[in-house]
Design a protein around this motif. Structure first.
Motif, PDB file in Angstrom:
ATOM      1  N   CYS A 196      80.263   2.833-101.242  1.00 52.36           N
ATOM      2  CA  CYS A 196      80.528   2.608-100.737  1.00 52.36           C
ATOM      3  C   CYS A 196      81.860   3.478 -99.808  1.00 52.36           C
ATOM      4  O   CYS A 196      82.807   3.726-100.844  1.00 52.36           O
ATOM      5  N   LEU A 197      82.038   4.215 -98.537  1.00 53.97           N
ATOM      6  CA  LEU A 197      83.051   5.441 -98.083  1.00 53.97           C
ATOM      7  C   LEU A 197      84.055   4.265 -98.184  1.00 53.97           C
ATOM      8  O   LEU A 197      85.270   4.341 -97.934  1.00 53.97           O
ATOM      9  N   CYS A 254      80.832  -3.081 -96.784  1.00 52.07           N
ATOM     10  CA  CYS A 254      80.164  -2.669 -95.913  1.00 52.07           C
ATOM     11  C   CYS A 254      79.203  -4.497 -95.586  1.00 52.07           C
ATOM     12  O   CYS A 254      78.230  -4.550 -96.993  1.00 52.07           O
ATOM     13  N   CYS A 301      78.251   1.945 -93.500  1.00 58.10           N
ATOM     14  CA  CYS A 301      79.217   3.145 -93.676  1.00 58.10           C
ATOM     15  C   CYS A 301      77.575   4.546 -94.515  1.00 58.10           C
ATOM     16  O   CYS A 301      76.372   3.228 -94.323  1.00 58.10           O
ATOM     17  N   CYS A 357      75.972   3.230 -97.971  1.00 61.74           N
ATOM     18  CA  CYS A 357      75.530   1.967 -97.877  1.00 61.74           C
ATOM     19  C   CYS A 357      73.891   1.377 -96.737  1.00 61.74           C
ATOM     20  O   CYS A 357      72.911   1.056 -97.360  1.00 61.74           O
TER      21      CYS A 357
END
Ligand SMILES: [Zn+2]
Length: 557
Positions: free
Chosen positions: A66-67, A74, A79, A82
């Motif tokens: 996940c960013l 998220c 993102c 995700c």
């Protein structure tokens, strides 16, 4: 699964660790390891269907990539990573179902692909579902990469059958056993979903869903979906309707059945069973529910009736409590044993419905203490009896008076036992049964042949001598080779074929020769005749050692 349930299961699929139901420990462990940059090279999730194995696998994949990082994972706004992971189309996150790709080549492709680092995400992740389905070679191919994976590579495996995975593979994974979701958690969860969906379903019906789904969230959601589809605008969906929707056996029927069983009322017992059967309840399910009630009757004193009991409502609880006071633990255990045995044998009988009725009738007789003893006696004495008559085909008065006494008693006991079983004339036969008339012993043997009851046919032809055959009563004598279950099996078949109870009695009389004996005698006569013929004498002149063993008639060829 219908489309709608897919929607519900998808709609409420957990998106972050926090959403997971009943897997807090697992979630926390994984969260900590990723948070502290100590994530495993390979995760292995095992557990029954629908507890969230693949869901957790995706959450782990998202947590790694996940960013926004694991703490802001998220859940609403996704993102890029995700989003693609949720849609199963991330370039670096490969999902593979080992059920369809089991071969070594599939795994080789995967390993080849793993040689290059991730394209956009931090980690390249392989999620393999039902990993136990991989072939041995596929596992071997995988093993090398598992031993020394590159930094950027992670494996996530999910399986329902951990035992089928080689130890060498398991030992290289961080393993998590996902437990069944406990009833209270599952209940709260589906109640919440129900409320969000504005469903009108009462708590008792929800409890039934929890019970049937046996700790599987997916099953619970799918059942909830069915309930939602069937609900009525005006009133809440209640337990009774839910039972109908799910084809679930109402316990009150079974509890009633037990009442009459312990009272010894054959007619009522059979009537209740038939009404259960007519609801479409399969014998196997019936027996399993039967065992469950037996369990409650035996253990009700140690059970509590509170919000956490998902199996019994208060009325049922009280009724079972009453029954349990009336009946001794010994009988309950005997019933248990007998039911388990019947369950075991269910697959080998052709008409399961009929054997259920016979099963219940047998329980009625088992119940009486006295009869239990008699039965034990019969079994013992029957054994002695058949051992005693070993030496000759006919039953001769023994030198030992006591022995003779036992024999006589046994014969009449066996007779009585089977006569008792036939004593209720009110019972009508199922309309499905074909009524066949059996008019003679020969007739019976032919029928065994037609119905492929070859073991019975063999016994009848070889080990049994007919004494008399009149109107549904067969009197026989037998030799030492007769199978001990012969009477039981023959009675069952006779009932199946004719829809009527037959009496099979052992007689002290010698009886006719068995078919086999007759044939043997006939054959030896023919052999003797042939030996007298010139042709045979000429054969002997040429081959003095020749012996005539068998004769075949040309007509029979
Ligand atoms: Zn994200």
């Amino acid at each position: 699964m219908n489309n709608n349930s897919k929607v519900l299961a998808l709609k409420y699929r957990p998106k972050t660790f926090k959403d997971l139901i009943g897997q807090e420990v697992v979630a926390k462990t994984i969260y900590n390891s990723i948070k502290n940059n100590r994530s495993a090279n390979a995760y292995l999730f095992t557990g029954i269907r629908g507890v969230g194995k693949t869901t957790i696998a995706r959450i782990v994949a998202k947590s790694l990539n996940c960013l926004k990082g694991i703490d802001q994972l998220c859940s609403e706004e996704f993102c890029e990573n995700c989003k693609s992971i949720s849609n199963s189309n991330h370039i670096d996150v490969l999902e593979m179902d080992a059920a369809s790709k089991t071969g070594v080549d599939d795994v080789r492709d995967l390993i080849e692909f793993s040689r290059y680092g991730p394209a956009t995400a931090k980690y390249k992740i392989f999620i393999i579902d039902e990993v136990h389905m991989l072939s041995k070679q596929a596992f071997n191919a995988l093993l090398k990469t598992l031993e020394e994976p590159p930094e950027y590579l992670k494996f996530i495996f999910a399986t329902t059958e951990i035992k089928k995975i080689p130890v060498t593979v398991v030992s290289r994974c961080q393993r998590f056993d996902l437990s069944r979701v406990n009833s209270v958690d599952l209940f709260n969860f589906i109640k919440e979903v129900k409320n969000k969906e504005k469903g009108k379903i009462n708590d008792e019906a929800l409890k039934l869903i929890v019970k049937i789904s046996e700790g599987s969230v997916r099953d619970a959601l799918s059942l909830l979906d069915r309930a939602l589809l069937n609900q009525n605008e005006k009133s809440e969906l209640e337990l009774k309707s839910a039972q109908k929707i799910f084809g679930y056996l109402d316990k009150s029927y079974l509890i009633n059945l037990f009442k009459f069983l312990f009272k010894g009322s054959e007619k009522e017992v059979i009537n209740i069973y038939r009404s259960i059967y007519n609801q479409g309840i399969e014998p196997k399910i019936f027996l399993n529910d039967f065992l469950e009630i037996l369990y409650y009757i035996k253990n009700i004193s140690s059970l509590k009736l509170d919000g956490t009991n998902f199996s019994l409502n208060d009325v049922e609880f009280k009724e079972i409590e009453l029954i349990s006071k009336e009946i001794s633990p010994e009988i309950l255990l005997l019933f248990w044993q007998f039911t388990v045995k019947t369950l075991d044998e269910l697959d080998i009988v052709s008409n399961q419905n009929l054997s259920m009725e016979m099963f219940l009738i047998r329980l009625l007789y088992l119940k009486e203490d006295k009869i239990i003893e008699t039965k034990k006696d019969i079994a013992l004495k029957y054994e002695n009896y058949s051992n005693n008559i070993n030496k000759s085909d006919k039953i001769q008065p023994s030198k030992d008076e006591e022995d003779l006494e036992i024999k006589n008693k046994t014969i009449s006991q066996i007779k009585n036992f089977f006569q008792e079983e036939t004593s209720n004339p009110e019972r009508k036969i199922d309309s499905k049964i074909k009524k066949i008339e059996i008019t003679s012993f020969e007739n019976l043997i032919n029928l065994c042949n037609e119905n492929k009851e070859l073991k019975l046919k063999y016994e009848l032809e070889t080990n049994v001598s007919l004494v008399s055959f009149v109107d549904k009563k067969i009197e026989i004598s037998f030799n030492e080779n007769l199978d001990k279950d012969f009477v039981k099996e023959l009675s069952l078949k006779l009932y199946e074929w004719t829809g009527q109870r037959w009496i099979i009695a052992f007689s002290k009389k010698i009886g006719e020769l068995s078919k086999k004996q007759k044939e043997d005698i006939e054959k030896s006569k023919i052999i003797e005749e042939v030996k007298k013929k010139d042709t045979f004498k000429r054969v002997l002149e040429i081959f003095p050692d020749a012996e005539l063993i068998d004769v075949k008639s040309k007509d029979n060829e």
